[in-house]
Design a protein around this motif. Sequence first.
Motif, PDB file in Angstrom:
ATOM      1  N   ARG A  11     -66.616 -57.228  60.221  1.00 54.06           N
ATOM      2  CA  ARG A  11     -65.564 -58.236  60.140  1.00 54.06           C
ATOM      3  C   ARG A  11     -65.575 -58.925  58.777  1.00 54.06           C
ATOM      4  O   ARG A  11     -64.524 -59.169  58.180  1.00 54.06           O
ATOM      5  N   ARG A  14     -64.026 -56.617  56.207  1.00 53.60           N
ATOM      6  CA  ARG A  14     -62.555 -56.647  56.219  1.00 53.60           C
ATOM      7  C   ARG A  14     -62.028 -57.929  55.587  1.00 53.60           C
ATOM      8  O   ARG A  14     -61.029 -57.923  54.868  1.00 53.60           O
ATOM      9  N   ARG A  15     -62.711 -59.051  55.870  1.00 54.68           N
ATOM     10  CA  ARG A  15     -62.291 -60.316  55.281  1.00 54.68           C
ATOM     11  C   ARG A  15     -62.438 -60.288  53.758  1.00 54.68           C
ATOM     12  O   ARG A  15     -61.594 -60.815  53.023  1.00 54.68           O
ATOM     13  N   TYR A  17     -62.271 -57.677  51.831  1.00 49.78           N
ATOM     14  CA  TYR A  17     -61.206 -56.826  51.301  1.00 49.78           C
ATOM     15  C   TYR A  17     -59.892 -57.614  51.237  1.00 49.78           C
ATOM     16  O   TYR A  17     -59.179 -57.589  50.223  1.00 49.78           O
ATOM     17  N   SER A 143     -65.128 -57.581  47.126  1.00 48.51           N
ATOM     18  CA  SER A 143     -64.923 -56.461  48.051  1.00 48.51           C
ATOM     19  C   SER A 143     -65.957 -55.361  47.847  1.00 48.51           C
ATOM     20  O   SER A 143     -66.504 -54.815  48.812  1.00 48.51           O
ATOM     21  N   TRP A 155     -63.495 -49.522  47.834  1.00 49.18           N
ATOM     22  CA  TRP A 155     -63.613 -50.953  48.121  1.00 49.18           C
ATOM     23  C   TRP A 155     -63.213 -51.800  46.917  1.00 49.18           C
ATOM     24  O   TRP A 155     -62.572 -52.843  47.070  1.00 49.18           O
TER      25      TRP A 155
END
Length: 437
Positions: A11, A14-15, A17, A143, A155
């Motif tokens: 999680r 993803r945050r 990114y 990222s 990424w």
Amino acid sequence: MTSAQRAVNPRDLRRAYAASLSGTALEYYDFAAYSVAAATLFGDLFFPSGDPLVGTMSAFSTYAVGYLARPLGGFVFGRLGDVIGRKKVLVYTLLLAGIATFLIGLLPTHASIGGTAAVLLVILRFAQGVAVGGEWGGAVLLSSEYGDPRKRGFWASAAQIGPPAGTLLANGVLALLAGLMSEETFTSGGWRIAFLLSAVLVLFGLWIRLRLEDTPVFKQIVDRRERPSAPVSEVVGAERRALIAGILVRVCPDVLYSLFTVFTLTYITQELGMSRGEGTIAVMIGSACQVLLMPAFGALSDRINRRRLYLYGTIAAAVWPFVFFPMIGGGSFAVLIIGTVVALAIHASMYGPQAALITEQFSPRLRYTGSSLAYTLAGVIGGAPAPLIMTALIAWLDNWWILGVYLALTAVVTGVGLWLSRDPVVESEVEESVVPA
């Protein structure tokens, strides 16, 4: 579990990114909104002159100020990023860019306050440049340092999606405003809405970034007490070749981007008699394609040699102007779109892997400083003077081929940078145990 074995929550990955992408998208929305306005509006509004070419060059001069301010941002914020952390610095840069852009939307024009308007515009443009100079290096690390080092190209490309996304959004907003308003209403004040909207985007970006912790790599550097005390001096002294390589590999992509998203808007209106709206739409479509191509080329660079892929893009960049300008000579809108899309796809083949290529030249404890300095100093010799040089070259020879020669020369410069650069060292001492949970 020790700090050296710290795992990354998917999680949070993803945050990170999303935070990287949204922040750079906002700051490049700000930058792109100014770039389009400089090419089409600001010459008359802030630098009135009887000669349209002089007005355009004056507006592009403040465009260059934004690039020239970037090294200061890279120096100040890059150093802070390696000392106090990636997250804190990225909050500061986001606020600075958003406030400066919002104030541009409130700025009186030359007709209201005379030459003071131009001075204030330059100051705010300078603030934008400082913010962008500090943003890029941190966004890339945010990222990439959360992600798997073996997939660094993908990424790190989160930050690279920001410029085309911001360009797309800025051009879209300006085109929508121009379409909904009369020419007189748009030029007299309607354009301001695009700059005032940055306040909403800043709030969204802050909401994402403030919820995220600093990167696992930086936390490990802190745990090991390896934070540098003088990162700029260390980069210049111990990692000079990496810095030179990082600077040179950016030159050609910067000039290519300036040519096809900024200068071409002026060229097609003044030389071909096409409309501003046609150029804007072509750039929007090309930018939309880039949003998909950036991560695709970033991921591809994880599978094949990153430097070789970058070199192929550099060669294509040197060739494309000699195809593009004869293509659009007839004034066809459809051909303009195709040519712009191809140009920005070539740019994506370099820009997508670029973040990973530059950051992996530096050791983890000096990455923010090294990457930021390379990114911003490249802009001074690449992107900053490009529109001015192109405008002057066209005024001098009145022939498009000189622009192709100029871009080809920058491709040679970038080729030298690739020769100086090194292939990635995927498993560094700090990163080797930072893996997704």
